[in-house]
Design a protein around this motif. Structure first.
Motif, mmCIF file in Angstrom:
data_model
loop_
_atom_site.group_PDB
_atom_site.id
_atom_site.type_symbol
_atom_site.label_atom_id
_atom_site.label_comp_id
_atom_site.label_asym_id
_atom_site.label_seq_id
_atom_site.Cartn_x
_atom_site.Cartn_y
_atom_site.Cartn_z
ATOM 1 N N VAL A 7 -4.768 -3.878 2.621
ATOM 2 C CA VAL A 7 -5.784 -2.995 3.182
ATOM 3 C C VAL A 7 -7.074 -3.162 2.387
ATOM 4 C CG1 VAL A 7 -4.146 -1.304 4.061
ATOM 5 C CG2 VAL A 7 -4.998 -1.085 1.739
ATOM 6 N N ASP A 8 -8.163 -2.842 3.018
ATOM 7 C CA ASP A 8 -9.473 -3.021 2.387
ATOM 8 C C ASP A 8 -9.912 -1.706 1.734
ATOM 9 O OD1 ASP A 8 -11.866 -4.072 1.605
ATOM 10 O OD2 ASP A 8 -12.852 -3.719 3.542
ATOM 11 N N LEU A 9 -9.509 -1.526 0.467
ATOM 12 C CA LEU A 9 -9.912 -0.351 -0.299
ATOM 13 C C LEU A 9 -10.996 -0.771 -1.290
ATOM 14 C CD1 LEU A 9 -6.431 1.300 -0.999
ATOM 15 C CD2 LEU A 9 -7.989 1.653 0.928
ATOM 16 N N ASP A 61 -8.093 4.763 -2.434
ATOM 17 C CA ASP A 61 -8.988 5.567 -1.606
ATOM 18 C C ASP A 61 -8.487 7.002 -1.682
ATOM 19 O OD1 ASP A 61 -11.119 5.955 0.382
ATOM 20 O OD2 ASP A 61 -9.464 6.485 1.705
ATOM 21 N N ILE A 62 -9.347 7.930 -2.084
ATOM 22 C CA ILE A 62 -8.982 9.338 -2.211
ATOM 23 C C ILE A 62 -10.058 10.183 -1.540
ATOM 24 C CG2 ILE A 62 -7.707 8.964 -4.365
ATOM 25 C CD1 ILE A 62 -10.071 10.075 -5.915
ATOM 26 N N PRO A 63 -9.731 11.420 -1.166
ATOM 27 C CA PRO A 63 -10.740 12.290 -0.551
ATOM 28 C C PRO A 63 -11.947 12.484 -1.467
ATOM 29 C CG PRO A 63 -8.549 13.226 -0.305
ATOM 30 C CD PRO A 63 -8.408 12.060 -1.238
ATOM 31 N N THR A 122 0.856 -1.183 0.000
ATOM 32 C CA THR A 122 0.000 0.000 0.000
ATOM 33 C C THR A 122 0.891 1.231 0.000
ATOM 34 O OG1 THR A 122 -1.718 -1.151 1.262
ATOM 35 C CG2 THR A 122 -1.828 1.254 1.195
ATOM 36 N N ILE A 123 0.647 2.107 -0.959
ATOM 37 C CA ILE A 123 1.381 3.357 -1.048
ATOM 38 C C ILE A 123 0.453 4.472 -0.579
ATOM 39 C CG2 ILE A 123 2.779 4.862 -2.505
ATOM 40 C CD1 ILE A 123 3.748 1.950 -2.400
ATOM 41 N N ILE A 124 0.875 5.224 0.448
ATOM 42 C CA ILE A 124 0.068 6.323 0.972
ATOM 43 C C ILE A 124 0.758 7.643 0.641
ATOM 44 C CG2 ILE A 124 -0.942 7.367 3.042
ATOM 45 C CD1 ILE A 124 -0.945 4.592 4.303
ATOM 46 N N VAL A 125 0.006 8.558 0.044
ATOM 47 C CA VAL A 125 0.548 9.836 -0.403
ATOM 48 C C VAL A 125 -0.117 10.967 0.384
ATOM 49 C CG1 VAL A 125 0.984 11.321 -2.388
ATOM 50 C CG2 VAL A 125 0.825 8.840 -2.716
ATOM 51 N N ASN A 126 0.704 11.817 0.980
ATOM 52 C CA ASN A 126 0.218 12.985 1.726
ATOM 53 C C ASN A 126 -0.797 12.615 2.802
ATOM 54 O OD1 ASN A 126 1.847 14.454 0.030
ATOM 55 N ND2 ASN A 126 0.192 15.339 -1.172
ATOM 56 N N PHE A 137 -3.067 3.763 -2.306
ATOM 57 C CA PHE A 137 -3.093 2.888 -3.474
ATOM 58 C C PHE A 137 -2.565 1.513 -3.064
ATOM 59 C CE2 PHE A 137 -2.376 7.256 -4.741
ATOM 60 C CZ PHE A 137 -3.349 7.461 -5.699
ATOM 61 N N PHE A 138 -3.385 0.497 -3.282
ATOM 62 C CA PHE A 138 -3.011 -0.869 -2.924
ATOM 63 C C PHE A 138 -2.842 -1.695 -4.196
ATOM 64 C CE2 PHE A 138 -4.583 -5.245 -2.136
ATOM 65 C CZ PHE A 138 -3.481 -5.704 -1.410
ATOM 66 N N VAL A 139 -1.723 -2.407 -4.276
ATOM 67 C CA VAL A 139 -1.416 -3.230 -5.455
ATOM 68 C C VAL A 139 -1.084 -4.633 -4.989
ATOM 69 C CG1 VAL A 139 -0.007 -3.448 -7.528
ATOM 70 C CG2 VAL A 139 -0.462 -1.185 -6.563
#
Length: 301
Positions: free
Chosen positions: A254-256, A287-289, A221-225, A230-232
């Motif tokens: 993670v559960d996206l 997952d995005i705002p 999982t890549i988390i930005v800011n 983003f989960f791959v």
């Protein structure tokens, strides 16, 4: 009543109150222009006028349908200095030629890159309308043209805050040549319209964007800011071209709920933030705002 030389609205003085506070004190006051008002202003431009459509190279819209009515249009990709120099300009221009643009150029006002090419183009036309989405760099580019090539005391105000220009601002560069700034087109799907001024300043990119590369070999999982996740699952390579972003990588599932299915090499775009080059087919969960949007496009680079 005369017009404010900073933003173009009616004003009894050289600068309206809002522009005066911005110019002399750096104070940002909320803009009172709406999307409908901007579109109404742009509707006044004749279809046959020379239009320079300015597009931030890091913030390319999903489509260009709203500009199809213009018969004499030049696409100007701005802020070239933000992309690595190894990226070929010709590839960028070919990409947009395939979308129907007959004239395309890549420029950077900050680095004076290809400004001579732009200058030669505007000399061919009596009036030159600079249009584009908010923060595409219209006012900055006009100011650079005035500074480089014309003897004039005209100068437009610029700011990272959306909608600094609020009406048509005409500058007589010479007796036979006009540069006309227009209010930025508002795109509610772009995150810049949902951020406070301090947050916008953090997104302002002053240097070349160094791509951040993640080679995915197992669940990550890549988390930005701290806002964009983003989960791959499948092996892949993700190259992030994001503005002033900070990243965290977690080796966990993670559960996206939302996902994008990629069948070939694509780019995932988040307007206002940047894009991700996805090198292989696969599923990207994210997952995005709620104020942000996301879409895919053919590879730009």
């Amino acid at each position: 009543m005369s017009k404010c030389v900073g933003c173009g609205v009616g004003s009894a003085k050289k600068y309206c109150y809002r522009c005066f506070r911005l110019k002399h004190y750096g104070q940002i006051l909320a803009a009172d222009v709406t999307k409908e008002e901007v579109l109404k202003t742009l509707a006044k431009i004749n279809n046959d006028e020379h239009v320079l459509l300015l597009v931030d190279i890091m913030d390319i819209p999903k489509d260009f349908k709203m500009f199809e009515r213009f018969n004499n249009i030049t696409l100007v990709l701005t802020k070239r200095d933000q992309l690595p120099s190894k990226i070929d300009d010709q590839k960028l221009m070919t990409y947009f030629k395939q979308q129907g643009f007959k004239r395309t150029m890549v420029v950077s006002a900050q680095k004076n890159y290809n400004m001579d090419v732009l200058y030669k183009e505007i000399q061919k036309h009596r009036r030159n309308y600079f249009i584009g989405f908010v923060n595409a760099g219209k006012s900055t580019l006009i100011n650079k043209l005035l500074y480089n090539y014309f003897y004039t005391d005209g100068k437009l105000l610029t700011s990272v805050t959306p909608s600094t220009t609020r009406a048509l601002v005409t500058i007589d560069a010479t007796q036979n040549l006009q540069l006309i700034d227009t209010p930025g087109i508002i795109d509610e799907k772009n995150i810049i319209h949902h951020l406070a001024h301090d947050e916008l300043k953090k997104l302002k990119q002053e240097k070349v964007i160094n791509p951040v590369i993640y080679q995915i070999k197992k669940d990550q999982t890549i988390i930005v800011n701290n806002q964009f996740s983003f989960f791959v699952r499948q092996p892949n390579v993700l190259v992030f071209y994001f503005k002033n972003a900070h990243f965290h990588r977690h080796y966990q599932t993670v559960d996206l709920k939302q996902k994008i299915t990629i069948s070939e090499k694509k780019e995932i775009v988040i307007p206002g933030l940047g894009f991700i080059s996805v090198q292989k087919a696969g599923e990207i969960f994210y997952d995005i705002p709620t104020y942000a949007t996301i879409f895919t496009r053919k590879p730009l680079i």
